[in-house]
Design a protein around this motif. Structure first.
Motif, PDB file in Angstrom:
ATOM      1  N   LEU A  60       0.677  -1.360   0.092  1.00 36.84           N
ATOM      2  CA  LEU A  60       0.447  -0.356   0.162  1.00 36.84           C
ATOM      3  C   LEU A  60       0.905   1.079  -0.206  1.00 36.84           C
ATOM      4  O   LEU A  60       0.478   2.314  -0.741  1.00 36.84           O
ATOM      5  CB  LEU A  60      -0.762   0.024   1.097  1.00 36.84           C
ATOM      6  N   LEU A  61       1.808   0.483   0.483  1.00 40.22           N
ATOM      7  CA  LEU A  61       2.918   2.358   0.877  1.00 40.22           C
ATOM      8  C   LEU A  61       3.556   2.351  -0.615  1.00 40.22           C
ATOM      9  O   LEU A  61       4.033   3.485  -1.001  1.00 40.22           O
ATOM     10  CB  LEU A  61       4.112   2.465   1.683  1.00 40.22           C
ATOM     11  N   THR A  62       3.626   1.468  -1.256  1.00 50.02           N
ATOM     12  CA  THR A  62       4.827   2.073  -2.547  1.00 50.02           C
ATOM     13  C   THR A  62       4.088   1.920  -3.349  1.00 50.02           C
ATOM     14  O   THR A  62       4.334   1.732  -4.865  1.00 50.02           O
ATOM     15  CB  THR A  62       5.691   0.615  -2.885  1.00 50.02           C
ATOM     16  N   LEU A  63       2.518   1.112  -3.725  1.00 48.33           N
ATOM     17  CA  LEU A  63       1.667   1.591  -4.777  1.00 48.33           C
ATOM     18  C   LEU A  63       1.561   2.942  -5.799  1.00 48.33           C
ATOM     19  O   LEU A  63       1.717   2.472  -7.477  1.00 48.33           O
ATOM     20  CB  LEU A  63       0.620   0.943  -4.735  1.00 48.33           C
ATOM     21  N   PRO A  64       1.973   3.801  -4.999  1.00 49.00           N
ATOM     22  CA  PRO A  64       1.442   5.221  -5.566  1.00 49.00           C
ATOM     23  C   PRO A  64       2.649   4.951  -6.773  1.00 49.00           C
ATOM     24  O   PRO A  64       2.512   5.769  -7.809  1.00 49.00           O
ATOM     25  CB  PRO A  64       1.474   6.508  -4.528  1.00 49.00           C
ATOM     26  N   PHE A  65       4.040   4.426  -6.605  1.00 49.74           N
ATOM     27  CA  PHE A  65       4.776   4.523  -7.116  1.00 49.74           C
ATOM     28  C   PHE A  65       5.307   3.488  -7.746  1.00 49.74           C
ATOM     29  O   PHE A  65       5.260   3.776  -8.473  1.00 49.74           O
ATOM     30  CB  PHE A  65       6.448   4.885  -6.281  1.00 49.74           C
ATOM     31  N   ASP A  66       4.571   2.540  -7.661  1.00 47.03           N
ATOM     32  CA  ASP A  66       4.709   1.925  -9.358  1.00 47.03           C
ATOM     33  C   ASP A  66       3.731   1.747 -10.217  1.00 47.03           C
ATOM     34  O   ASP A  66       3.645   1.581 -11.337  1.00 47.03           O
ATOM     35  CB  ASP A  66       4.090  -0.066  -8.450  1.00 47.03           C
ATOM     36  N   THR A  67       1.994   3.057  -9.946  1.00 54.79           N
ATOM     37  CA  THR A  67       1.362   3.240 -10.682  1.00 54.79           C
ATOM     38  C   THR A  67       2.294   4.038 -11.233  1.00 54.79           C
ATOM     39  O   THR A  67       1.994   3.423 -12.871  1.00 54.79           O
ATOM     40  CB  THR A  67       0.614   3.652 -10.308  1.00 54.79           C
ATOM     41  N   ALA A  68       2.707   4.991 -10.916  1.00 56.74           N
ATOM     42  CA  ALA A  68       3.747   5.970 -11.776  1.00 56.74           C
ATOM     43  C   ALA A  68       4.739   5.798 -12.536  1.00 56.74           C
ATOM     44  O   ALA A  68       4.777   5.796 -13.789  1.00 56.74           O
ATOM     45  CB  ALA A  68       3.917   6.952 -11.327  1.00 56.74           C
ATOM     46  N   LYS A  69       5.403   4.285 -12.591  1.00 60.39           N
ATOM     47  CA  LYS A  69       6.545   3.482 -12.711  1.00 60.39           C
ATOM     48  C   LYS A  69       6.238   3.133 -13.875  1.00 60.39           C
ATOM     49  O   LYS A  69       6.391   3.605 -15.312  1.00 60.39           O
ATOM     50  CB  LYS A  69       7.094   2.579 -12.026  1.00 60.39           C
ATOM     51  N   VAL A  70       4.573   2.383 -14.272  1.00 63.12           N
ATOM     52  CA  VAL A  70       4.275   1.609 -15.262  1.00 63.12           C
ATOM     53  C   VAL A  70       3.733   2.774 -16.276  1.00 63.12           C
ATOM     54  O   VAL A  70       3.495   2.375 -17.099  1.00 63.12           O
ATOM     55  CB  VAL A  70       2.584   0.814 -14.108  1.00 63.12           C
ATOM     56  N   ARG A  71       2.861   4.137 -15.664  1.00 62.85           N
ATOM     57  CA  ARG A  71       2.069   4.533 -16.559  1.00 62.85           C
ATOM     58  C   ARG A  71       3.647   5.487 -17.301  1.00 62.85           C
ATOM     59  O   ARG A  71       3.363   6.082 -18.567  1.00 62.85           O
ATOM     60  CB  ARG A  71       1.186   6.363 -15.978  1.00 62.85           C
ATOM     61  N   LEU A  72       4.696   5.005 -17.134  1.00 62.44           N
ATOM     62  CA  LEU A  72       5.604   6.095 -17.146  1.00 62.44           C
ATOM     63  C   LEU A  72       6.884   5.024 -18.663  1.00 62.44           C
ATOM     64  O   LEU A  72       6.684   5.272 -19.787  1.00 62.44           O
ATOM     65  CB  LEU A  72       6.872   6.196 -16.137  1.00 62.44           C
ATOM     66  N   GLY A 109      -6.184  -0.621  -8.404  1.00 59.82           N
ATOM     67  CA  GLY A 109      -5.468  -2.271  -9.057  1.00 59.82           C
ATOM     68  C   GLY A 109      -5.193  -2.344  -7.511  1.00 59.82           C
ATOM     69  O   GLY A 109      -3.939  -3.282  -6.848  1.00 59.82           O
ATOM     70  N   TRP A 110      -5.575  -1.856  -6.017  1.00 57.55           N
ATOM     71  CA  TRP A 110      -4.443  -2.639  -4.752  1.00 57.55           C
ATOM     72  C   TRP A 110      -5.170  -3.824  -4.449  1.00 57.55           C
ATOM     73  O   TRP A 110      -4.944  -4.511  -3.582  1.00 57.55           O
ATOM     74  CB  TRP A 110      -4.727  -1.583  -3.884  1.00 57.55           C
ATOM     75  N   GLN A 111      -6.487  -3.934  -4.580  1.00 56.47           N
ATOM     76  CA  GLN A 111      -7.168  -5.266  -4.020  1.00 56.47           C
ATOM     77  C   GLN A 111      -6.501  -6.535  -5.042  1.00 56.47           C
ATOM     78  O   GLN A 111      -5.129  -7.373  -4.009  1.00 56.47           O
ATOM     79  CB  GLN A 111      -8.272  -6.249  -4.228  1.00 56.47           C
ATOM     80  N   PRO A 112      -6.204  -6.835  -6.446  1.00 60.28           N
ATOM     81  CA  PRO A 112      -5.189  -7.769  -6.039  1.00 60.28           C
ATOM     82  C   PRO A 112      -3.610  -7.864  -5.524  1.00 60.28           C
ATOM     83  O   PRO A 112      -3.260  -8.537  -5.846  1.00 60.28           O
ATOM     84  CB  PRO A 112      -4.975  -7.894  -7.592  1.00 60.28           C
ATOM     85  N   LEU A 126      -2.686  -6.671  -2.975  1.00 57.91           N
ATOM     86  CA  LEU A 126      -3.220  -7.328  -1.418  1.00 57.91           C
ATOM     87  C   LEU A 126      -3.003  -8.562  -1.996  1.00 57.91           C
ATOM     88  O   LEU A 126      -2.853  -9.747  -0.783  1.00 57.91           O
ATOM     89  CB  LEU A 126      -3.987  -6.570  -0.790  1.00 57.91           C
ATOM     90  N   HIS A 127      -4.085  -9.395  -2.232  1.00 55.82           N
ATOM     91  CA  HIS A 127      -4.046 -10.329  -2.966  1.00 55.82           C
ATOM     92  C   HIS A 127      -2.878 -11.624  -2.812  1.00 55.82           C
ATOM     93  O   HIS A 127      -2.759 -12.723  -2.213  1.00 55.82           O
ATOM     94  CB  HIS A 127      -5.427 -11.023  -3.772  1.00 55.82           C
ATOM     95  N   ARG A 128      -2.147 -11.182  -3.472  1.00 57.38           N
ATOM     96  CA  ARG A 128      -0.892 -11.434  -4.225  1.00 57.38           C
ATOM     97  C   ARG A 128      -0.202 -11.753  -3.257  1.00 57.38           C
ATOM     98  O   ARG A 128       0.317 -12.510  -2.479  1.00 57.38           O
ATOM     99  CB  ARG A 128       0.148 -11.171  -5.019  1.00 57.38           C
ATOM    100  N   GLN A 129      -0.060 -10.645  -2.073  1.00 56.60           N
ATOM    101  CA  GLN A 129       1.732  -9.941  -1.109  1.00 56.60           C
ATOM    102  C   GLN A 129       1.380 -10.906  -0.318  1.00 56.60           C
ATOM    103  O   GLN A 129       1.878 -11.812   0.447  1.00 56.60           O
ATOM    104  CB  GLN A 129       1.041  -8.994  -0.511  1.00 56.60           C
ATOM    105  N   CYS A 130      -0.555 -11.712   0.791  1.00 55.74           N
ATOM    106  CA  CYS A 130      -0.884 -12.093   0.945  1.00 55.74           C
ATOM    107  C   CYS A 130      -0.836 -13.607   0.744  1.00 55.74           C
ATOM    108  O   CYS A 130      -0.158 -14.618   2.108  1.00 55.74           O
ATOM    109  CB  CYS A 130      -2.525 -11.602   1.698  1.00 55.74           C
ATOM    110  N   ARG A 131      -1.128 -14.051   0.012  1.00 58.48           N
ATOM    111  CA  ARG A 131      -0.798 -15.532  -0.627  1.00 58.48           C
ATOM    112  C   ARG A 131       1.023 -15.569  -0.761  1.00 58.48           C
ATOM    113  O   ARG A 131       0.713 -16.677  -0.403  1.00 58.48           O
ATOM    114  CB  ARG A 131      -1.672 -15.404  -1.737  1.00 58.48           C
ATOM    115  N   SER A 132       2.043 -14.858  -1.066  1.00 57.18           N
ATOM    116  CA  SER A 132       2.953 -15.471  -1.335  1.00 57.18           C
ATOM    117  C   SER A 132       3.462 -15.045  -0.018  1.00 57.18           C
ATOM    118  O   SER A 132       4.719 -15.339  -0.172  1.00 57.18           O
ATOM    119  CB  SER A 132       3.573 -14.587  -2.386  1.00 57.18           C
ATOM    120  N   SER A 133       3.385 -14.068   0.145  1.00 58.18           N
ATOM    121  CA  SER A 133       4.412 -13.376   1.615  1.00 58.18           C
ATOM    122  C   SER A 133       4.425 -14.010   3.344  1.00 58.18           C
ATOM    123  O   SER A 133       4.991 -14.015   4.289  1.00 58.18           O
ATOM    124  CB  SER A 133       4.629 -12.440   1.736  1.00 58.18           C
ATOM    125  N   GLY A 134       3.072 -14.844   2.753  1.00 57.55           N
ATOM    126  CA  GLY A 134       2.482 -14.521   4.366  1.00 57.55           C
ATOM    127  C   GLY A 134       2.629 -16.299   4.799  1.00 57.55           C
ATOM    128  O   GLY A 134       4.109 -15.926   4.421  1.00 57.55           O
TER     129      GLY A 134
END
Length: 91
Positions: free
Chosen positions: A30-42, A78-81, A83-91
């Motif tokens: 959640l803290l890094t998603l804005p930067f990831d969104t901007a990176k993808v747009r770039l 796109g925050w929902q997918p 978070l699902h990915r993080q819970c599934r793979s990092s937990g």
């Protein structure tokens, strides 16, 4: 250093480590998603034609442009997918 010179460590059970790990990963997402969104747009913008001013000119500029044109909430699209990915793979 202390009075106890034994080198034993307690191993936490999975029911304690899984939620702690998932919470940490989701917080980071959640803290890094804005930067990831901007990176993808770039990245999707590609290289502009000569003489054409690009819409996004850098990471911070892209964040500002997205927030100004689409609202701040657009930075977390796109925050929902994520978070699902993080819970599934990092937990």
């Amino acid at each position: 250093m202390g009075g106890d010179s034994s080198n034993t460590q307690k191993v936490l059970p999975i029911w304690k480590t899984f939620p702690a790990s998932a919470f940490s990963a989701c917080t980071a997402e959640l803290l890094t998603l804005p930067f990831d969104t901007a990176k993808v747009r770039l990245q999707l913008q590609g290289t502009p034609m000569p003489g054409v001013k690009p819409k996004y000119t850098g990471l911070i500029g892209a964040v500002g442009t997205i927030a100004k044109e689409e609202g701040a909430a657009a930075l977390w699209k796109g925050w929902q997918p994520g978070l699902h990915r993080q819970c599934r793979s990092s937990g």
